[in-house]
Design an enzyme around this catalytic site. Structure first.
Site, PDB file in Angstrom:
ATOM      1  N   ARG A   1       0.838  -1.202   0.000  1.00 11.21           N
ATOM      2  CA  ARG A   1       0.000   0.000   0.000  1.00 11.21           C
ATOM      3  C   ARG A   1       0.880   1.262   0.000  1.00 11.21           C
ATOM      4  NH1 ARG A   1      -5.022   1.556  -1.485  1.00 11.21           N
ATOM      5  NH2 ARG A   1      -6.145   2.755   0.072  1.00 11.21           N
TER       6      ARG A   1
ATOM      7  N   THR B   1      -8.969   0.452 -10.659  1.00 13.35           N
ATOM      8  CA  THR B   1      -8.021  -0.539 -10.152  1.00 13.35           C
ATOM      9  C   THR B   1      -8.005  -1.740 -11.085  1.00 13.35           C
ATOM     10  OG1 THR B   1      -8.350   0.094  -7.872  1.00 13.35           O
ATOM     11  CG2 THR B   1      -7.555  -2.095  -8.168  1.00 13.35           C
TER      12      THR B   1
ATOM     13  N   THR C   1      -3.373  -0.883  -7.930  1.00 10.15           N
ATOM     14  CA  THR C   1      -4.144   0.315  -8.261  1.00 10.15           C
ATOM     15  C   THR C   1      -3.264   1.552  -8.293  1.00 10.15           C
ATOM     16  OG1 THR C   1      -6.119   1.578  -7.601  1.00 10.15           O
ATOM     17  CG2 THR C   1      -4.680   0.855  -5.829  1.00 10.15           C
TER      18      THR C   1
ATOM     19  N   GLU D   1      -3.527   7.937  -4.182  1.00  7.33           N
ATOM     20  CA  GLU D   1      -4.077   7.051  -3.141  1.00  7.33           C
ATOM     21  C   GLU D   1      -4.382   7.769  -1.836  1.00  7.33           C
ATOM     22  OE1 GLU D   1      -5.713   3.731  -3.534  1.00  7.33           O
ATOM     23  OE2 GLU D   1      -3.903   3.795  -4.751  1.00  7.33           O
TER      24      GLU D   1
ATOM     25  N   SER E   1      -7.782   0.823   2.626  1.00  5.95           N
ATOM     26  CA  SER E   1      -8.146   0.318   1.301  1.00  5.95           C
ATOM     27  C   SER E   1      -9.369  -0.582   1.396  1.00  5.95           C
ATOM     28  CB  SER E   1      -6.973  -0.492   0.734  1.00  5.95           C
ATOM     29  OG  SER E   1      -7.372  -1.187  -0.436  1.00  5.95           O
ATOM     30  N   SER E   2      -9.948  -0.863   0.236  1.00  2.02           N
ATOM     31  CA  SER E   2     -11.038  -1.843   0.149  1.00  2.02           C
ATOM     32  C   SER E   2     -10.613  -3.082  -0.625  1.00  2.02           C
ATOM     33  CB  SER E   2     -12.232  -1.229  -0.575  1.00  2.02           C
ATOM     34  OG  SER E   2     -12.661  -0.090   0.104  1.00  2.02           O
TER      35      SER E   2
ATOM     36  N   GLY F   1     -13.036   0.202  -6.033  1.00  2.10           N
ATOM     37  CA  GLY F   1     -13.105   1.024  -4.824  1.00  2.10           C
ATOM     38  C   GLY F   1     -13.813   0.260  -3.714  1.00  2.10           C
TER      39      GLY F   1
HETATM   40  N1  GLU Z   1      -8.190   3.078  -3.789  1.00  2.00           N
HETATM   41  C1  GLU Z   1      -9.054   1.961  -3.715  1.00  2.00           C
HETATM   42  C2  GLU Z   1      -8.655   1.046  -2.599  1.00  2.00           C
HETATM   43  O1  GLU Z   1      -7.541   1.003  -2.231  1.00  2.00           O
HETATM   44  C3  GLU Z   1      -9.068   1.199  -4.950  1.00  2.00           C
HETATM   45  C4  GLU Z   1      -9.425   2.075  -6.061  1.00  2.00           C
HETATM   46  C5  GLU Z   1     -10.325   1.441  -7.002  1.00  2.00           C
HETATM   47  O2  GLU Z   1     -10.639   0.289  -6.918  1.00  2.00           O
HETATM   48  O3  GLU Z   1     -10.699   2.157  -7.893  1.00  2.00           O
HETATM   49  O4  GLU Z   1      -9.446   0.339  -2.100  1.00  2.00           O
END
Ligand code: GLU
Length: 605
Positions: free
Chosen positions: A116, A420, A438, A459, A483-484, A505
């Site tokens: 990350r 991503t 991502t 990020e 993050s997700s 996301g």
């Molecule tokens: N920034 C998101 C995350 O870390 C991912 C971005 C995305 O999936 O567009 O969860």
């Protein structure tokens, strides 16, 4: 419920193969004669000897070549990821970060690398407040398109570390095919062109980005060949000198200088403020090992990504709630009602507790505890939707007893983009990689490091952009934003049976959860689970859903009290299922984001 090995395999035959032959590849039929056709994509492939799935045909092909030549899952994953840095430069690349989950056939262990991005040491709490107005910058494009949003990239170190831990090839070998692809060029498809068009204003605001991605001042045409010799040279450099050439020396200095003074054009209205990443931040970056999250769903062991991702705990908590119900015996309305309710609860707890574990205490064990799930399930009424948002539970004091009626909660602000990229690899020895990477927004910060061929991430906008001292995802120096990303590997009796991950996301969590539930609980084949219309409840008054979902299930679910907001598409997932005799079902999206590319080494006709 779907049984275990036998049922997982029994359903692999007819459905998977039939679907694969029915879906044409995007773009080819429509390409006029004077244009090149993008390489064909097939969303499902069944066979033996190793498999790769990604959103992109060139990237999957490069990964498969590595497997064919004797490379293992990690070797193929890094080669595929490097190729995605060429063909999916707006979603992923060495300017970003991600989470790498690995199952070793030798040790039987699942391990992870946290790549990350990290906040620079000098990042202030008010990073996203416009000094001119004292207000937050408007999110898009202003806040996103800024040096302030750029975190220290983790992807190059993740690749190097993964290869050292589990790979058999060097970083140079792994980057070479992608460098060749970048030099020779790839054929522009609808998705790449549209993503460029969607970002045209902010790409045009940055000289280096306009030069690379808006050749002649506009988005590249579908069917043209897009070359990026700069990223090829950067890959060559990392291959020659090793990953340290990214984190120290001239390239690190250029990254820091670009963040400090983004090369913006004279005639843009966008503020493009500077950020704080320094050469010291780059030199200090680490990609730590993290213990994977572990929970069980019936007889399956589910391994996911630990904090700073909220993926593992949120998917795991929702599964723990759902395993209390006999989903297999329910009709669609009942099953989706429970899916929606459980994911609202998991998101309430995500908002209350998830952040970087190096900075805040995250009660991971409690969030994945069946007793906690039992208490959280108390609020679910099988016959009516609960008003949302729902309140978070108390992860420090719970007993599984239904004595505290759940109250209303708050919806967390959600600024995560829906992009991503994700890839899945299995090799002939049974090693498995699930990797989500991502640069955050489609097009990241929009800032290309001049002459280096890659875009820096944004990020840091995954932090809560407004500072609140009790928010676990508040901005802090040297912290990783929540993050997700939810790369997930499922084991049965100690043997991997399924690996899945997705972009999207915060909807990554719900997409991965739904695919797992469709496959493990609802008797769908993996290709059916991937194709099923998606729904995404993230503790908000409205539940996001694809139009097909609303059309098929919206009526009866609305009668239960659910409210829907239509979303054109959710996720562009990849997944591979492993049968007991080694039969692999490699799957990518049938249509979302232009469809994905699933391949196996030795296909079964
Ligand atoms: N920034 C998101 C995350 O870390 C991912 C971005 C995305 O999936 O567009 O969860």
């Amino acid at each position: 419920m779907l049984g275990r090995r036998s049922a997982l395999v029994a359903t692999l035959t007819g459905g998977a193969l039939a679907l694969a032959t029915l879906v044409p590849y995007a773009g080819a039929a429509a390409a006029p004669d004077d244009r090149l056709a993008p390489p064909p994509k097939v969303p499902t492939a069944v066979g033996y000897g190793g498999a790769v799935a990604s959103v992109d045909a060139d990237a999957s092909r490069i990964g498969l070549e590595v497997l064919r030549k004797g490379g293992n899952a990690t070797d193929a994953a890094i080669a595929t990821a490097a190729a995605l840095g060429v063909t999916e430069p707006y979603s992923a690349g060495i300017g970003g970060g991600g989470f790498f989950v690995h199952y070793s056939a030798r040790t039987g262990k699942v391990e992870t690398i946290d790549g990350r991005e990290k906040a620079p040491a000098a990042m202030p709490h008010d990073a996203f407040i416009d000094p001119e107005t004292g207000m937050e910058y408007p999110f898009f494009p202003d806040m996103v398109t800024s040096g302030a949003s750029v975190g220290v990239p983790g992807t190059p170190l993740t690749w190097d570390k993964a290869l050292r831990k589990w790979g058999t090839r060097s970083l140079a070998d792994s980057l070479r095919p992608a460098a060749r692809l970048a030099r020779e060029g790839f054929v522009v498809d609808e998705t790449f062109r549209q993503q460029t068009v969607d970002n045209q204003e902010r790409f045009a605001a940055i000289d280096s980005t306009a030069e690379l991605f808006l050749p002649g001042g506009s988005a590249p045409e579908v069917g043209s060949r897009f070359r990026n010799p700069d990223i090829a040279a950067t890959y060559d450099l990392l291959g020659r000198k090793g990953v340290k050439a990214f984190y120290r020396g001239p390239l690190a200095e250029e990254i820091a200088a670009t963040v400090a003074e983004p090369p913006k054009t004279d005639d843009t209205d966008l503020p493009v403020p500077p950020g704080w990443v320094t050469t010291e931040d780059l030199a200090a970056y680490t990609a730590p090992d993290r213990e994977p999250t572990h929970s069980t769903y019936r007889d399956f062991d589910v391994y996911g990504m630990a904090p700073p991702s909220s993926g593992g705990t949120s998917v795991g908590e929702a599964l723990n709630i759902l395993e209390r119900y006999e989903l297999a015996g329910m009709n669609d309305t009942e099953a989706y009602h429970h899916l929606i309710e459980s994911s609202a609860i998991a998101f309430a707890d995500r908002g209350a507790y998830l952040g970087d574990p190096d900075h805040v205490d995250v009660p991971v064990d409690a969030l994945l505890d069946d007793t906690f799930a039992a208490e959280r399930a108390c609020g679910i009424d099988p016959a009516a939707a609960r008003p949302k948002p729902v309140a978070a539970g108390d992860a420090y004091e719970y007993d599984g007893v239904c004595d505290d009626p759940a109250g209303p909660g708050v919806t967390a602000k959600d600024t995560e983009n829906l992009e991503t990229t994700n890839l899945t690899v299995v090799d002939r020895w049974g090693n498995v990689v699930e990797y989500t990477l991502t640069i955050e927004q489609t097009g990241g910060s929009g800032i290309t490091v001049p002459g280096r061929g890659f875009i820096l991430n944004n990020e840091l906008t995954d932090f809560s952009t407004t500072y609140r001292p009790d928010d676990p995802n508040r901005i802090e120096p040297n912290k990783r934003p929540r993050s997700s990303m939810s790369p997930t590997i499922v084991l049965s009796d100690g043997r991997p049976v399924l690996a899945v991950g997705s972009p999207g996301g915060s909807t990554i969590i719900t997409t991965v959860l739904q695919i797992l539930i469709e496959r493990l609980a609802r008797d769908r084949t993996l290709p059916e689970a991937m194709a099923a219309p998606r729904v995404s409840q993230r503790n908000a008054a409205n539940t996001g859903a694809e139009p097909a979902f609303i059309q098929l299930y919206g009526g009866p679910l609305t009668s239960l009290g659910h409210r829907f907001a239509s979303t054109a598409e959710l996720g562009a997932a990849t997944a591979i299922e492993i049968g007991p005799d080694g039969l692999l079902t490699s799957t990518a999206e049938p249509w979302r984001r232009g469809g994905g590319s699933a391949l196996v080494v030795s296909p079964v006709d």
